[in-house]
Design a protein around this motif. Structure first.
Motif, PDB file in Angstrom:
ATOM      1  N   THR A  32     -31.255  -2.874 -35.603  1.00  0.00           N
ATOM      2  CA  THR A  32     -31.985  -2.258 -36.514  1.00  0.00           C
ATOM      3  C   THR A  32     -33.466  -2.354 -36.240  1.00  0.00           C
ATOM      4  O   THR A  32     -34.308  -1.465 -36.544  1.00  0.00           O
ATOM      5  CB  THR A  32     -31.768  -3.028 -37.979  1.00  0.00           C
ATOM      6  OG1 THR A  32     -32.161  -4.583 -37.783  1.00  0.00           O
ATOM      7  CG2 THR A  32     -30.445  -2.904 -38.372  1.00  0.00           C
ATOM      8  N   ALA A  33     -33.998  -3.438 -35.551  1.00  0.00           N
ATOM      9  CA  ALA A  33     -35.482  -3.443 -35.202  1.00  0.00           C
ATOM     10  C   ALA A  33     -35.739  -2.914 -33.739  1.00  0.00           C
ATOM     11  O   ALA A  33     -36.890  -2.219 -33.685  1.00  0.00           O
ATOM     12  CB  ALA A  33     -35.654  -5.195 -35.187  1.00  0.00           C
ATOM     13  N   ARG A  34     -35.082  -2.953 -33.105  1.00  0.00           N
ATOM     14  CA  ARG A  34     -35.105  -2.350 -31.555  1.00  0.00           C
ATOM     15  C   ARG A  34     -33.831  -2.113 -30.960  1.00  0.00           C
ATOM     16  O   ARG A  34     -33.115  -2.450 -30.416  1.00  0.00           O
ATOM     17  CB  ARG A  34     -35.876  -3.501 -30.679  1.00  0.00           C
ATOM     18  CG  ARG A  34     -36.284  -3.075 -29.424  1.00  0.00           C
ATOM     19  CD  ARG A  34     -37.126  -4.118 -28.759  1.00  0.00           C
ATOM     20  NE  ARG A  34     -37.133  -3.904 -27.316  1.00  0.00           N
ATOM     21  CZ  ARG A  34     -36.825  -4.708 -26.328  1.00  0.00           C
ATOM     22  NH1 ARG A  34     -36.640  -5.815 -26.714  1.00  0.00           N
ATOM     23  NH2 ARG A  34     -36.776  -4.195 -25.017  1.00  0.00           N
ATOM     24  N   PRO A  35     -33.470  -0.668 -31.434  1.00  0.00           N
ATOM     25  CA  PRO A  35     -32.339  -0.201 -30.868  1.00  0.00           C
ATOM     26  C   PRO A  35     -32.346   0.176 -29.243  1.00  0.00           C
ATOM     27  O   PRO A  35     -33.420   0.520 -28.570  1.00  0.00           O
ATOM     28  CB  PRO A  35     -32.112   1.207 -31.597  1.00  0.00           C
ATOM     29  CG  PRO A  35     -33.302   1.598 -32.114  1.00  0.00           C
ATOM     30  CD  PRO A  35     -34.167   0.351 -32.237  1.00  0.00           C
ATOM     31  N   GLU A  36     -30.954   0.117 -28.755  1.00  0.00           N
ATOM     32  CA  GLU A  36     -30.913   0.358 -27.254  1.00  0.00           C
ATOM     33  C   GLU A  36     -31.002   1.798 -27.073  1.00  0.00           C
ATOM     34  O   GLU A  36     -30.978   2.637 -27.810  1.00  0.00           O
ATOM     35  CB  GLU A  36     -29.660  -0.255 -26.893  1.00  0.00           C
ATOM     36  CG  GLU A  36     -29.377  -1.589 -26.876  1.00  0.00           C
ATOM     37  CD  GLU A  36     -28.054  -1.944 -26.493  1.00  0.00           C
ATOM     38  OE1 GLU A  36     -27.173  -1.050 -26.583  1.00  0.00           O
ATOM     39  OE2 GLU A  36     -27.756  -2.982 -26.277  1.00  0.00           O
ATOM     40  N   SER A  37     -31.642   2.204 -25.874  1.00  0.00           N
ATOM     41  CA  SER A  37     -31.930   3.683 -25.707  1.00  0.00           C
ATOM     42  C   SER A  37     -30.652   4.520 -25.422  1.00  0.00           C
ATOM     43  O   SER A  37     -29.649   3.906 -25.012  1.00  0.00           O
ATOM     44  CB  SER A  37     -32.781   3.816 -24.384  1.00  0.00           C
ATOM     45  OG  SER A  37     -32.225   3.227 -23.249  1.00  0.00           O
ATOM     46  N   ARG A  38     -30.638   5.656 -26.023  1.00  0.00           N
ATOM     47  CA  ARG A  38     -29.222   6.391 -26.123  1.00  0.00           C
ATOM     48  C   ARG A  38     -29.274   7.349 -24.754  1.00  0.00           C
ATOM     49  O   ARG A  38     -30.416   7.774 -24.272  1.00  0.00           O
ATOM     50  CB  ARG A  38     -29.367   7.391 -27.275  1.00  0.00           C
ATOM     51  CG  ARG A  38     -29.240   6.508 -28.610  1.00  0.00           C
ATOM     52  CD  ARG A  38     -29.193   7.518 -29.840  1.00  0.00           C
ATOM     53  NE  ARG A  38     -29.044   6.818 -31.100  1.00  0.00           N
ATOM     54  CZ  ARG A  38     -29.165   7.505 -32.168  1.00  0.00           C
ATOM     55  NH1 ARG A  38     -29.238   8.939 -32.355  1.00  0.00           N
ATOM     56  NH2 ARG A  38     -29.113   6.778 -33.341  1.00  0.00           N
ATOM     57  N   ARG A  39     -28.056   7.444 -24.334  1.00  0.00           N
ATOM     58  CA  ARG A  39     -27.909   8.137 -23.272  1.00  0.00           C
ATOM     59  C   ARG A  39     -26.979   9.476 -23.575  1.00  0.00           C
ATOM     60  O   ARG A  39     -27.186  10.634 -23.090  1.00  0.00           O
ATOM     61  CB  ARG A  39     -26.951   7.431 -22.026  1.00  0.00           C
ATOM     62  CG  ARG A  39     -27.577   6.451 -21.156  1.00  0.00           C
ATOM     63  CD  ARG A  39     -28.790   7.147 -20.502  1.00  0.00           C
ATOM     64  NE  ARG A  39     -28.944   5.992 -19.594  1.00  0.00           N
ATOM     65  CZ  ARG A  39     -29.868   6.463 -18.439  1.00  0.00           C
ATOM     66  NH1 ARG A  39     -29.831   7.884 -18.146  1.00  0.00           N
ATOM     67  NH2 ARG A  39     -30.111   5.515 -17.724  1.00  0.00           N
ATOM     68  N   GLN A  40     -26.330   9.321 -24.595  1.00  0.00           N
ATOM     69  CA  GLN A  40     -25.222  10.581 -24.897  1.00  0.00           C
ATOM     70  C   GLN A  40     -24.889  10.347 -26.541  1.00  0.00           C
ATOM     71  O   GLN A  40     -24.539   9.168 -26.817  1.00  0.00           O
ATOM     72  CB  GLN A  40     -24.312  10.698 -24.112  1.00  0.00           C
ATOM     73  CG  GLN A  40     -23.385  11.873 -24.034  1.00  0.00           C
ATOM     74  CD  GLN A  40     -22.264  11.939 -23.075  1.00  0.00           C
ATOM     75  OE1 GLN A  40     -22.116  10.960 -22.176  1.00  0.00           O
ATOM     76  NE2 GLN A  40     -21.657  13.076 -22.942  1.00  0.00           N
ATOM     77  N   VAL A  41     -24.793  11.432 -27.266  1.00  0.00           N
ATOM     78  CA  VAL A  41     -24.600  11.405 -28.594  1.00  0.00           C
ATOM     79  C   VAL A  41     -23.509  12.134 -28.909  1.00  0.00           C
ATOM     80  O   VAL A  41     -23.699  13.439 -28.383  1.00  0.00           O
ATOM     81  CB  VAL A  41     -25.746  11.523 -29.489  1.00  0.00           C
ATOM     82  CG1 VAL A  41     -25.189  11.456 -31.063  1.00  0.00           C
ATOM     83  CG2 VAL A  41     -26.685  10.381 -29.384  1.00  0.00           C
ATOM     84  N   VAL A  42     -22.421  12.073 -29.389  1.00  0.00           N
ATOM     85  CA  VAL A  42     -21.314  12.974 -29.794  1.00  0.00           C
ATOM     86  C   VAL A  42     -20.782  12.785 -31.257  1.00  0.00           C
ATOM     87  O   VAL A  42     -20.712  11.649 -31.575  1.00  0.00           O
ATOM     88  CB  VAL A  42     -20.021  12.773 -28.837  1.00  0.00           C
ATOM     89  CG1 VAL A  42     -19.067  13.978 -29.256  1.00  0.00           C
ATOM     90  CG2 VAL A  42     -20.355  12.828 -27.269  1.00  0.00           C
ATOM     91  N   HIS A  43     -20.532  13.782 -31.798  1.00  0.00           N
ATOM     92  CA  HIS A  43     -20.067  13.771 -33.200  1.00  0.00           C
ATOM     93  C   HIS A  43     -18.399  14.117 -33.310  1.00  0.00           C
ATOM     94  O   HIS A  43     -18.071  14.761 -32.376  1.00  0.00           O
ATOM     95  CB  HIS A  43     -20.638  14.712 -34.288  1.00  0.00           C
ATOM     96  CG  HIS A  43     -22.264  14.739 -34.438  1.00  0.00           C
ATOM     97  ND1 HIS A  43     -22.671  13.810 -35.374  1.00  0.00           N
ATOM     98  CD2 HIS A  43     -23.213  15.079 -33.711  1.00  0.00           C
ATOM     99  CE1 HIS A  43     -24.044  13.913 -35.377  1.00  0.00           C
ATOM    100  NE2 HIS A  43     -24.275  14.675 -34.153  1.00  0.00           N
ATOM    101  N   ALA A  44     -17.804  13.099 -34.472  1.00  0.00           N
ATOM    102  CA  ALA A  44     -16.401  13.640 -34.342  1.00  0.00           C
ATOM    103  C   ALA A  44     -15.809  13.541 -36.024  1.00  0.00           C
ATOM    104  O   ALA A  44     -16.597  13.129 -36.699  1.00  0.00           O
ATOM    105  CB  ALA A  44     -15.501  12.512 -33.646  1.00  0.00           C
ATOM    106  N   GLU A  45     -15.144  14.337 -36.271  1.00  0.00           N
ATOM    107  CA  GLU A  45     -14.883  14.488 -37.749  1.00  0.00           C
ATOM    108  C   GLU A  45     -13.820  13.755 -38.298  1.00  0.00           C
ATOM    109  O   GLU A  45     -13.810  13.352 -39.472  1.00  0.00           O
ATOM    110  CB  GLU A  45     -14.082  15.962 -37.922  1.00  0.00           C
ATOM    111  CG  GLU A  45     -15.281  17.174 -37.903  1.00  0.00           C
ATOM    112  CD  GLU A  45     -16.540  17.113 -38.641  1.00  0.00           C
ATOM    113  OE1 GLU A  45     -16.340  16.544 -39.874  1.00  0.00           O
ATOM    114  OE2 GLU A  45     -17.552  17.343 -38.203  1.00  0.00           O
TER     115      GLU A  45
END
Length: 91
Positions: A32-45
């Motif tokens: 919450t204070a320092r998130p890790e850097s994102r490489r890939q984001v995907v959504h699912a239903e």
């Protein structure tokens, strides 16, 4: 319910940071204070699709080597298993 599947880099932690977190009872990583850097984001239903996508992302070499991780995060509140009825049925 919708889900977010995220592949992130794992931050390296020094031995002194680990020892300080262990001794102080704190957290080593606070997303919450320092998130890790994102490489890939995907959504699912739904949950099954989210787990299938997470399993696919976990097969990436960097994840298997421990340099990245896969997280499955719920986006919506869970739906109740049974509908809620007003309590005016006289009982």
């Amino acid at each position: 319910m919708r889900f977010l599947i995220v592949r992130t880099d794992v931050r390296a932690a020094a031995d002194t940071d680990i020892a300080a977190a262990w001794a102080g009872g704190g957290r080593l990583r606070d997303e919450t204070a320092r998130p890790e850097s994102r490489r890939q984001v995907v959504h699912a239903e739904d949950r099954d699709a989210a787990l299938l996508l997470a399993r696919a992302l976990a097969s990436v070499g960097a994840v298997r080597a421990g340099r990245q991780r896969v997280k499955v995060l719920p986006l919506d509140e869970p739906q109740p298993a049974w509908p809620t009825w007003p309590d005016d049925r006289g009982g």
